[in-house]
Scaffold this motif. Structure first.
Motif, PDB file in Angstrom:
ATOM      1  N   ARG A   1      10.563  -6.286   6.396  1.00  0.00           N
ATOM      2  CA  ARG A   1       9.225  -5.836   6.806  1.00  0.00           C
ATOM      3  C   ARG A   1       8.517  -6.883   7.663  1.00  0.00           C
ATOM      4  O   ARG A   1       7.721  -6.530   8.529  1.00  0.00           O
ATOM      5  CB  ARG A   1       8.385  -5.477   5.582  1.00  0.00           C
ATOM      6  CG  ARG A   1       8.815  -4.166   4.939  1.00  0.00           C
ATOM      7  CD  ARG A   1       7.929  -3.789   3.780  1.00  0.00           C
ATOM      8  NE  ARG A   1       8.285  -2.466   3.261  1.00  0.00           N
ATOM      9  CZ  ARG A   1       7.626  -1.855   2.297  1.00  0.00           C
ATOM     10  NH1 ARG A   1       6.561  -2.431   1.746  1.00  0.00           N
ATOM     11  NH2 ARG A   1       8.007  -0.667   1.882  1.00  0.00           N
TER      12      ARG A   1
ATOM     13  N   ARG B   1       6.988   8.774   4.577  1.00  0.00           N
ATOM     14  CA  ARG B   1       6.052   7.857   5.203  1.00  0.00           C
ATOM     15  C   ARG B   1       4.810   7.708   4.329  1.00  0.00           C
ATOM     16  O   ARG B   1       4.321   6.611   4.103  1.00  0.00           O
ATOM     17  CB  ARG B   1       5.685   8.359   6.612  1.00  0.00           C
ATOM     18  CG  ARG B   1       4.625   7.530   7.341  1.00  0.00           C
ATOM     19  CD  ARG B   1       4.927   6.017   7.386  1.00  0.00           C
ATOM     20  NE  ARG B   1       6.216   5.675   7.863  1.00  0.00           N
ATOM     21  CZ  ARG B   1       6.541   5.362   9.115  1.00  0.00           C
ATOM     22  NH1 ARG B   1       5.621   5.335  10.045  1.00  0.00           N
ATOM     23  NH2 ARG B   1       7.771   5.048   9.437  1.00  0.00           N
TER      24      ARG B   1
ATOM     25  N   ASN C   1       2.876  -1.749  11.837  1.00  0.00           N
ATOM     26  CA  ASN C   1       2.376  -1.532  13.201  1.00  0.00           C
ATOM     27  C   ASN C   1       2.272  -0.060  13.591  1.00  0.00           C
ATOM     28  O   ASN C   1       2.032   0.237  14.752  1.00  0.00           O
ATOM     29  CB  ASN C   1       3.278  -2.240  14.205  1.00  0.00           C
ATOM     30  CG  ASN C   1       3.183  -3.732  14.104  1.00  0.00           C
ATOM     31  OD1 ASN C   1       2.186  -4.270  13.630  1.00  0.00           O
ATOM     32  ND2 ASN C   1       4.214  -4.425  14.525  1.00  0.00           N
ATOM     33  N   ARG C   2       2.448   0.839  12.660  1.00  0.00           N
ATOM     34  CA  ARG C   2       2.419   2.259  12.998  1.00  0.00           C
ATOM     35  C   ARG C   2       1.060   2.638  13.568  1.00  0.00           C
ATOM     36  O   ARG C   2       0.045   2.035  13.243  1.00  0.00           O
ATOM     37  CB  ARG C   2       2.776   3.121  11.789  1.00  0.00           C
ATOM     38  CG  ARG C   2       1.687   3.191  10.769  1.00  0.00           C
ATOM     39  CD  ARG C   2       2.131   3.885   9.500  1.00  0.00           C
ATOM     40  NE  ARG C   2       1.006   4.101   8.642  1.00  0.00           N
ATOM     41  CZ  ARG C   2       0.360   3.157   7.965  1.00  0.00           C
ATOM     42  NH1 ARG C   2       0.768   1.906   8.034  1.00  0.00           N
ATOM     43  NH2 ARG C   2      -0.688   3.445   7.216  1.00  0.00           N
ATOM     44  N   ARG C   3       1.042   3.633  14.408  1.00  0.00           N
ATOM     45  CA  ARG C   3      -0.183   4.134  15.021  1.00  0.00           C
ATOM     46  C   ARG C   3      -0.288   5.629  14.744  1.00  0.00           C
ATOM     47  O   ARG C   3       0.696   6.364  14.818  1.00  0.00           O
ATOM     48  CB  ARG C   3      -0.184   3.906  16.533  1.00  0.00           C
ATOM     49  CG  ARG C   3      -0.132   2.462  16.932  1.00  0.00           C
ATOM     50  CD  ARG C   3      -1.452   1.760  16.609  1.00  0.00           C
ATOM     51  NE  ARG C   3      -1.429   0.363  17.004  1.00  0.00           N
ATOM     52  CZ  ARG C   3      -1.186  -0.644  16.152  1.00  0.00           C
ATOM     53  NH1 ARG C   3      -0.936  -0.403  14.905  1.00  0.00           N
ATOM     54  NH2 ARG C   3      -1.192  -1.878  16.582  1.00  0.00           N
TER      55      ARG C   3
ATOM     56  N   SER D   1       7.504  -2.584  11.728  1.00  0.00           N
ATOM     57  CA  SER D   1       7.199  -1.250  12.247  1.00  0.00           C
ATOM     58  C   SER D   1       6.317  -0.446  11.297  1.00  0.00           C
ATOM     59  O   SER D   1       5.458   0.316  11.755  1.00  0.00           O
ATOM     60  CB  SER D   1       8.488  -0.484  12.560  1.00  0.00           C
ATOM     61  OG  SER D   1       9.290  -0.367  11.411  1.00  0.00           O
ATOM     62  N   LEU D   2       6.490  -0.608  10.016  1.00  0.00           N
ATOM     63  CA  LEU D   2       5.632   0.118   9.075  1.00  0.00           C
ATOM     64  C   LEU D   2       4.193  -0.366   9.202  1.00  0.00           C
ATOM     65  O   LEU D   2       3.254   0.432   9.266  1.00  0.00           O
ATOM     66  CB  LEU D   2       6.146  -0.054   7.643  1.00  0.00           C
ATOM     67  CG  LEU D   2       5.453   0.767   6.570  1.00  0.00           C
ATOM     68  CD1 LEU D   2       5.585   2.267   6.844  1.00  0.00           C
ATOM     69  CD2 LEU D   2       6.032   0.436   5.197  1.00  0.00           C
TER      70      LEU D   2
ATOM     71  N   GLU E   1      13.077   3.934   8.624  1.00  0.00           N
ATOM     72  CA  GLU E   1      11.741   4.207   9.151  1.00  0.00           C
ATOM     73  C   GLU E   1      10.631   3.831   8.181  1.00  0.00           C
ATOM     74  O   GLU E   1       9.507   3.562   8.600  1.00  0.00           O
ATOM     75  CB  GLU E   1      11.618   5.673   9.584  1.00  0.00           C
ATOM     76  CG  GLU E   1      11.658   6.659   8.439  1.00  0.00           C
ATOM     77  CD  GLU E   1      12.006   8.072   8.885  1.00  0.00           C
ATOM     78  OE1 GLU E   1      12.347   8.285  10.056  1.00  0.00           O
ATOM     79  OE2 GLU E   1      11.946   8.977   8.034  1.00  0.00           O
ATOM     80  N   ASN E   2      10.943   3.762   6.890  1.00  0.00           N
ATOM     81  CA  ASN E   2       9.927   3.425   5.891  1.00  0.00           C
ATOM     82  C   ASN E   2      10.137   2.053   5.265  1.00  0.00           C
ATOM     83  O   ASN E   2       9.366   1.647   4.410  1.00  0.00           O
ATOM     84  CB  ASN E   2       9.868   4.507   4.820  1.00  0.00           C
ATOM     85  CG  ASN E   2       9.421   5.805   5.433  1.00  0.00           C
ATOM     86  OD1 ASN E   2       8.309   5.907   5.935  1.00  0.00           O
ATOM     87  ND2 ASN E   2      10.303   6.789   5.442  1.00  0.00           N
TER      88      ASN E   2
ATOM     89  N   GLU F   1       7.565  12.997   6.879  1.00  0.00           N
ATOM     90  CA  GLU F   1       6.158  12.729   6.603  1.00  0.00           C
ATOM     91  C   GLU F   1       5.931  12.381   5.132  1.00  0.00           C
ATOM     92  O   GLU F   1       5.105  11.523   4.808  1.00  0.00           O
ATOM     93  CB  GLU F   1       5.290  13.936   6.970  1.00  0.00           C
ATOM     94  CG  GLU F   1       5.373  14.347   8.416  1.00  0.00           C
ATOM     95  CD  GLU F   1       6.526  15.326   8.704  1.00  0.00           C
ATOM     96  OE1 GLU F   1       7.345  15.623   7.800  1.00  0.00           O
ATOM     97  OE2 GLU F   1       6.608  15.782   9.851  1.00  0.00           O
TER      98      GLU F   1
END
Length: 144
Positions: free
Chosen positions: A132, A40, A140-142, A137-138, A75-76, A37
């Motif tokens: 990117r 992110r 488009n995160r929800r 994905s960064l 992930e980031n 977290e």
């Protein structure tokens, strides 16, 4: 052997980024690596590079160090620059070392062999932007 830094070190209360030659760098330390977290949130506020100085023990470093660094990069979608303390230290603590730089695709672009060493890497920020765009994905995160 278990180390509980929390007995003598308190957690921070704010996200910290610094500007290095126009590049936002997110700051963290060792144990922070286990909390995705934080990374992110650093990425969301603009970090393109994540800095992780650490003293992972040999016990945890062997199985967790590279895996966690690569996960935080992927992930980031950031570069991760990780300086790992190595060698034996009092009181009976052995550090894993293996400083490395991981690109936003999760590729280890440089790793210091066991012992003392130095890694010099040119960070390709255009590659970061391409990654990117290719896998957004960064963006488009929800939030659930």
């Amino acid at each position: 052997m278990s180390y509980q830094e929390s007995r003598t070190v308190g957690p921070g209360s704010e996200l910290v980024t610094v500007d290095v030659d126009g590049v936002p760098v997110g700051l963290s330390i060792c144990y922070d690596l286990r909390f995705p977290e934080l990374y992110r949130r650093l990425a969301i506020i603009g970090a393109r590079v994540l800095l992780v100085p650490a003293a992972f023990t040999t016990h945890t470093g062997r199985d967790h160090w590279e895996v966690l660094l690569r996960a935080r990069a992927i992930e980031n979608q950031c570069y991760v620059v990780a300086a790992g303390q190595s060698g034996d230290h009092d009181p009976g603590r052995s550090c894993f070392g293996r400083s490395m730089v991981v690109d936003p695709w999760g590729t280890v672009v440089s790793q210091v062999a066991d012992g003392i060493g130095l890694a010099v890497v040119d960070l390709d920020l255009d590659r970061l932007d391409r990654i990117r765009q290719e896998v957004p994905s960064l963006a488009n995160r929800r939030l659930c």
